[in-house]
Design a protein around this motif. Structure first.
Motif, PDB file in Angstrom:
ATOM      1  N   SER A   1      39.209  33.538  34.592  1.00 58.65           N
ATOM      2  CA  SER A   1      39.486  34.969  34.729  1.00 58.65           C
ATOM      3  C   SER A   1      39.200  35.400  36.159  1.00 58.65           C
ATOM      4  O   SER A   1      38.281  34.875  36.804  1.00 58.65           O
ATOM      5  CB  SER A   1      38.613  35.786  33.771  1.00 58.65           C
ATOM      6  OG  SER A   1      38.765  37.177  34.014  1.00 58.65           O
ATOM      7  N   ILE A   2      39.971  36.355  36.634  1.00 57.42           N
ATOM      8  CA  ILE A   2      39.653  36.953  37.937  1.00 57.42           C
ATOM      9  C   ILE A   2      38.266  37.584  37.891  1.00 57.42           C
ATOM     10  O   ILE A   2      37.552  37.626  38.898  1.00 57.42           O
ATOM     11  CB  ILE A   2      40.749  37.968  38.334  1.00 57.42           C
ATOM     12  CG1 ILE A   2      42.021  37.200  38.748  1.00 57.42           C
ATOM     13  CG2 ILE A   2      40.289  38.880  39.471  1.00 57.42           C
ATOM     14  CD1 ILE A   2      43.200  38.055  39.110  1.00 57.42           C
TER      15      ILE A   2
ATOM     16  N   GLY B   1      44.415  37.993  35.474  1.00 63.76           N
ATOM     17  CA  GLY B   1      43.877  39.343  35.523  1.00 63.76           C
ATOM     18  C   GLY B   1      44.054  39.987  34.169  1.00 63.76           C
ATOM     19  O   GLY B   1      43.897  39.327  33.122  1.00 63.76           O
ATOM     20  N   ASP B   2      44.428  41.259  34.131  1.00 61.34           N
ATOM     21  CA  ASP B   2      44.602  41.970  32.859  1.00 61.34           C
ATOM     22  C   ASP B   2      46.004  41.768  32.320  1.00 61.34           C
ATOM     23  O   ASP B   2      46.995  42.053  32.994  1.00 61.34           O
ATOM     24  CB  ASP B   2      44.348  43.467  33.055  1.00 61.34           C
ATOM     25  CG  ASP B   2      42.880  43.758  33.353  1.00 61.34           C
ATOM     26  OD1 ASP B   2      42.019  43.097  32.746  1.00 61.34           O
ATOM     27  OD2 ASP B   2      42.606  44.638  34.193  1.00 61.34           O
TER      28      ASP B   2
ATOM     29  N   HIS C   1      42.884  49.162  31.009  1.00 63.29           N
ATOM     30  CA  HIS C   1      43.459  48.121  31.865  1.00 63.29           C
ATOM     31  C   HIS C   1      44.170  47.067  31.025  1.00 63.29           C
ATOM     32  O   HIS C   1      45.260  46.606  31.379  1.00 63.29           O
ATOM     33  CB  HIS C   1      42.355  47.450  32.689  1.00 63.29           C
ATOM     34  CG  HIS C   1      41.844  48.311  33.801  1.00 63.29           C
ATOM     35  ND1 HIS C   1      40.706  48.003  34.519  1.00 63.29           N
ATOM     36  CD2 HIS C   1      42.306  49.471  34.324  1.00 63.29           C
ATOM     37  CE1 HIS C   1      40.497  48.941  35.431  1.00 63.29           C
ATOM     38  NE2 HIS C   1      41.447  49.841  35.318  1.00 63.29           N
TER      39      HIS C   1
ATOM     40  N   LYS D   1      45.375  32.174  40.799  1.00 60.10           N
ATOM     41  CA  LYS D   1      45.122  33.514  40.279  1.00 60.10           C
ATOM     42  C   LYS D   1      46.454  34.123  39.874  1.00 60.10           C
ATOM     43  O   LYS D   1      47.434  34.034  40.624  1.00 60.10           O
ATOM     44  CB  LYS D   1      44.446  34.421  41.314  1.00 60.10           C
ATOM     45  CG  LYS D   1      43.042  33.975  41.715  1.00 60.10           C
ATOM     46  CD  LYS D   1      43.082  33.062  42.913  1.00 60.10           C
ATOM     47  CE  LYS D   1      41.677  32.693  43.393  1.00 60.10           C
ATOM     48  NZ  LYS D   1      41.733  31.703  44.507  1.00 60.10           N
TER      49      LYS D   1
ATOM     50  N   GLY E   1      48.063  37.732  38.345  1.00 57.41           N
ATOM     51  CA  GLY E   1      47.816  39.115  37.958  1.00 57.41           C
ATOM     52  C   GLY E   1      48.363  40.084  38.983  1.00 57.41           C
ATOM     53  O   GLY E   1      49.140  39.712  39.875  1.00 57.41           O
ATOM     54  N   GLU E   2      47.964  41.337  38.859  1.00 53.86           N
ATOM     55  CA  GLU E   2      48.377  42.376  39.802  1.00 53.86           C
ATOM     56  C   GLU E   2      47.896  42.029  41.211  1.00 53.86           C
ATOM     57  O   GLU E   2      46.872  41.374  41.393  1.00 53.86           O
ATOM     58  CB  GLU E   2      47.771  43.725  39.385  1.00 53.86           C
ATOM     59  CG  GLU E   2      48.196  44.220  38.009  1.00 53.86           C
ATOM     60  CD  GLU E   2      49.537  44.940  38.069  1.00 53.86           C
ATOM     61  OE1 GLU E   2      50.156  44.953  39.158  1.00 53.86           O
ATOM     62  OE2 GLU E   2      49.955  45.479  37.032  1.00 53.86           O
TER      63      GLU E   2
ATOM     64  N   GLN F   1      44.331  43.023  41.933  1.00 54.56           N
ATOM     65  CA  GLN F   1      43.343  42.193  41.251  1.00 54.56           C
ATOM     66  C   GLN F   1      43.108  40.903  42.030  1.00 54.56           C
ATOM     67  O   GLN F   1      41.968  40.474  42.227  1.00 54.56           O
ATOM     68  CB  GLN F   1      43.808  41.887  39.825  1.00 54.56           C
ATOM     69  CG  GLN F   1      43.803  43.112  38.928  1.00 54.56           C
ATOM     70  CD  GLN F   1      44.408  42.829  37.561  1.00 54.56           C
ATOM     71  OE1 GLN F   1      45.025  41.797  37.337  1.00 54.56           O
ATOM     72  NE2 GLN F   1      44.239  43.767  36.642  1.00 54.56           N
ATOM     73  N   LYS F   2      44.181  40.288  42.483  1.00 50.95           N
ATOM     74  CA  LYS F   2      44.054  39.058  43.270  1.00 50.95           C
ATOM     75  C   LYS F   2      43.459  39.355  44.646  1.00 50.95           C
ATOM     76  O   LYS F   2      42.635  38.582  45.157  1.00 50.95           O
ATOM     77  CB  LYS F   2      45.418  38.378  43.404  1.00 50.95           C
ATOM     78  CG  LYS F   2      45.968  37.853  42.081  1.00 50.95           C
ATOM     79  CD  LYS F   2      47.240  37.054  42.265  1.00 50.95           C
ATOM     80  CE  LYS F   2      48.420  37.934  42.609  1.00 50.95           C
ATOM     81  NZ  LYS F   2      49.681  37.159  42.667  1.00 50.95           N
TER      82      LYS F   2
END
Length: 267
Positions: A129-130, A173-174, A208, A236, A238-239, A242-243
């Motif tokens: 997970s991030i 991420g989410d 989120h 990674k 995700g958005e 987030q990264k």
């Protein structure tokens, strides 16, 4: 010959999306669940496995190898969430969480390595997970378990290099999944000194996930990793922000980064 893939936690959420996408792309996929009988409509076989029960792990891997005579890819996806003020989360819940998110995946890896060593090839993808790259408020135990799996992967890669067995992390991420419904929530105690900030943070975290991206994006990323001859250590997915938060943690002074998190969570 189609590659044989085992996905822990393959009955729902990200695991299900990965399994369906890989099946559509010609892989022979097996998922796992503690209750496989609940998923008769699955597009790929679901085997019984509980990452907290070593006996079920051994039986699952043994059964799969008897069917297919090989195992090319393990995707360690099974995991749970946990939220709450660290002071108020019962110790037994913390230990249970690590059993699922950290020790469980290690036991699954241990079960598949003899076969991968025998066939002189294999790929292990740990879904982390991030959140594992930073200590997040009211998600500290979750961050710790995913961060631990990230670091163990770094060590394991070097230990496996002589056997042509690859290992990597993929940190999402989410995404729009049911993880929020399945996580352990420490109750918002009306007498707790954390009542207001924890309650507000919990609402923000759930929003989120509810507005997260389609988990198929994660499935597409996993396929690219499988098709990569020499996978990187960390991925990674995700958005952008987030990264980018991981990049910021690397370059900003600790207290400045902490201030960004405090402002983000309105603490």
């Amino acid at each position: 010959m189609s590659k044989v893939v085992l996905i822990t936690g393959g009955s729902s959420g990200i695991g299900k999306s990965i399994g369906e996408f890989l099946t559509e792309n010609g892989f022979k996929v097996y998922g796992t669940s503690r209750s496989p009988e609940r998923y008769p409509e699955s597009k790929f076989p679901i085997l019984k496995l509980d990452v907290k029960d070593v006996a079920t792990i051994s039986l699952c891997v043994q059964s799969l190898i008897e069917r297919e005579s090989r195992l090319d890819v393990l995707i360690n996806n099974a995991g749970v969430g946990i939220t709450g003020p660290i002071e108020e989360i019962p110790l037994e819940e913390m230990k249970s969480h690590f059993d699922t998110n950290f020790f469980g995946p290690l036991e699954v890896i241990k079960a598949v390595l003899p076969q991968m060593r025998k066939q002189k090839s294999g790929l292990i993808i740990n879904v982390t997970s991030i959140a594992g790259y930073m200590g997040l408020p009211y998600r500290g135990i979750y961050s710790a378990s995913k961060g631990a799996l990230e670091l163990v992967t770094e060590a394991y890669r070097m230990e496996l290099k002589d056997f042509n067995i690859k290992m990597t992390n993929v940190a999402p991420g989410d995404f729009a999944t049911n993880i929020a419904a399945g996580r352990f929530h420490a109750p918002v105690n009306q007498e707790s000194p954390y009542k207001t900030p924890y309650g507000n943070t919990l609402k923000l975290m759930d929003s989120h996930v509810d507005s997260g991206k389609d988990p198929k994006i994660m499935a597409e990323a996993i396929l690219k990793v499988i098709q990569t001859e020499n996978p990187k250590i960390h991925y990674k997915v995700g958005e952008f922000m987030q990264k980018f938060s991981i990049v910021l943690k690397r370059i900003l002074p600790d207290k400045m980064y902490e201030k960004l998190l405090i402002n983000h969570y309105k603490l």
